[in-house]
Design a protein around this motif. Structure first.
Motif, PDB file in Angstrom:
ATOM      1  N   THR A 194       1.516   5.824  -8.725  1.00  0.00           N
ATOM      2  CA  THR A 194       0.349   4.971  -8.483  1.00  0.00           C
ATOM      3  C   THR A 194      -0.447   4.792  -9.772  1.00  0.00           C
ATOM      4  O   THR A 194      -0.854   3.679 -10.116  1.00  0.00           O
ATOM      5  N   GLY A 197      -3.761   9.412  -2.498  1.00  0.00           N
ATOM      6  CA  GLY A 197      -2.754   8.355  -2.420  1.00  0.00           C
ATOM      7  C   GLY A 197      -3.118   7.277  -1.416  1.00  0.00           C
ATOM      8  O   GLY A 197      -2.921   6.093  -1.671  1.00  0.00           O
ATOM      9  N   PRO A 201       4.354  10.885  -6.393  1.00  0.00           N
ATOM     10  CA  PRO A 201       3.839   9.631  -5.824  1.00  0.00           C
ATOM     11  C   PRO A 201       2.502   9.203  -6.450  1.00  0.00           C
ATOM     12  O   PRO A 201       2.296   8.024  -6.742  1.00  0.00           O
ATOM     13  N   ASN A 202       1.603  10.159  -6.687  1.00  0.00           N
ATOM     14  CA  ASN A 202       0.315   9.822  -7.296  1.00  0.00           C
ATOM     15  C   ASN A 202       0.488   9.408  -8.755  1.00  0.00           C
ATOM     16  O   ASN A 202      -0.237   8.529  -9.245  1.00  0.00           O
ATOM     17  N   ASP A 204      -3.572   4.085  -3.716  1.00  0.00           N
ATOM     18  CA  ASP A 204      -2.455   3.145  -3.625  1.00  0.00           C
ATOM     19  C   ASP A 204      -2.917   1.728  -3.289  1.00  0.00           C
ATOM     20  O   ASP A 204      -2.551   0.777  -3.982  1.00  0.00           O
ATOM     21  N   ARG A 219       1.282   2.448 -12.125  1.00  0.00           N
ATOM     22  CA  ARG A 219       1.075   1.054 -11.724  1.00  0.00           C
ATOM     23  C   ARG A 219      -0.259   0.539 -12.259  1.00  0.00           C
ATOM     24  O   ARG A 219      -0.344  -0.582 -12.763  1.00  0.00           O
ATOM     25  N   ASP A 270      -2.751  -1.663  -5.695  1.00  0.00           N
ATOM     26  CA  ASP A 270      -2.195  -2.945  -5.241  1.00  0.00           C
ATOM     27  C   ASP A 270      -3.173  -4.086  -5.512  1.00  0.00           C
ATOM     28  O   ASP A 270      -2.786  -5.160  -5.982  1.00  0.00           O
ATOM     29  N   ASP A 280       6.287   4.906  -4.385  1.00  0.00           N
ATOM     30  CA  ASP A 280       5.331   6.004  -4.221  1.00  0.00           C
ATOM     31  C   ASP A 280       5.063   6.296  -2.746  1.00  0.00           C
ATOM     32  O   ASP A 280       5.001   7.445  -2.332  1.00  0.00           O
ATOM     33  N   GLY A 281       4.951   5.256  -1.938  1.00  0.00           N
ATOM     34  CA  GLY A 281       4.742   5.464  -0.502  1.00  0.00           C
ATOM     35  C   GLY A 281       5.951   6.084   0.173  1.00  0.00           C
ATOM     36  O   GLY A 281       5.830   6.982   1.014  1.00  0.00           O
ATOM     37  N   THR A 312       7.083   0.375  -7.869  1.00  0.00           N
ATOM     38  CA  THR A 312       6.383   1.655  -7.734  1.00  0.00           C
ATOM     39  C   THR A 312       5.509   1.653  -6.481  1.00  0.00           C
ATOM     40  O   THR A 312       5.284   2.717  -5.894  1.00  0.00           O
ATOM     41  N   ASP A 313       5.035   0.472  -6.069  1.00  0.00           N
ATOM     42  CA  ASP A 313       4.236   0.386  -4.849  1.00  0.00           C
ATOM     43  C   ASP A 313       5.067   0.850  -3.664  1.00  0.00           C
ATOM     44  O   ASP A 313       4.602   1.630  -2.827  1.00  0.00           O
TER      45      ASP A 313
END
Length: 194
Positions: free
Chosen positions: A10, A66, A6-7, A70, A13, A74, A52-53, A48-49
């Motif tokens: 981020t 994160g 997940p990181n 995150d 992104r 964004d 990842d969450g 990816t937003d």
């Protein structure tokens, strides 16, 4: 690997954003291949937003990094692409100005209390991001009829209104977190002095 994916998404992104903005500026409003590639990168970055969450919650690897990185990713995505649209397509500048003030204020507030508490994105903040990304994607699609730009504009206006409302809510949460931390520190000092 599951703890870091997940990181990594981020971080990916954050890398995609400047490339998308450069492609948008290089295209210069010509609706050519560079704009299509900018659109693809923004759609991928938006995906990816969500991803990842989702992965962080599903795998139970939600991290402080994160929770903080995150929302920053964004903001970089939205503000970068919106600035490119203001420059290239003549999208009105004032939503960008309002969003910059809101995002800088919320980010600085979050960072000010970050060592004590992490303030995660709220549902309103997630709605704001959804509206912003929907607006940006609609603006980026080359060769669309004018009414699509109208829809994109009203999505951006709605996102700006939600941004102001949620910005006020975040300010309250930040002030409360700071006050609670100070009170807890004072209680610890009082207990230690007894």
């Amino acid at each position: 690997m599951t703890a870091t994916l997940p990181n990594l998404l981020t971080g990916l992104r954050l890398v995609m954003v400047p490339v998308a903005v450069v492609l948008l500026v290089v295209d210069g409003g010509a609706d050519g291949a560079a704009r299509w590639w900018a659109l693809v990168l923004v759609v991928l970055a938006s995906a990816t937003d969500w991803l990842d969450g989702y992965l962080a919650r599903r795998w139970n690897v939600v991290s402080s990094f994160g929770k903080l990185a995150d929302p920053i990713a964004d903001k970089v995505l939205v503000l970068g692409v919106l600035a490119g649209l203001v420059l290239v397509d003549g999208v009105p500048w004032w939503p960008l100005a309002v969003l910059i003030v809101r995002e800088v204020g919320v980010t600085l507030g979050r960072l000010a209390v970050a060592r004590d508490v992490v303030i995660p994105a709220s549902r309103g903040g997630k709605l704001k991001t959804f509206l912003q990304l929907s607006s940006l994607i609609a603006y980026l699609i080359p060769g669309m009829p004018g009414w699509i730009d109208g829809v994109a504009w009203w999505l951006l206006v709605a996102a700006t209104v939600v941004a102001v409302v949620t910005g006020i809510d975040y300010a309250r949460m930040i002030v409360r977190a700071s006050r609670d931390y100070r009170e807890a520190q004072q209680r610890r000092q009082d207990d230690a002095a007894r």
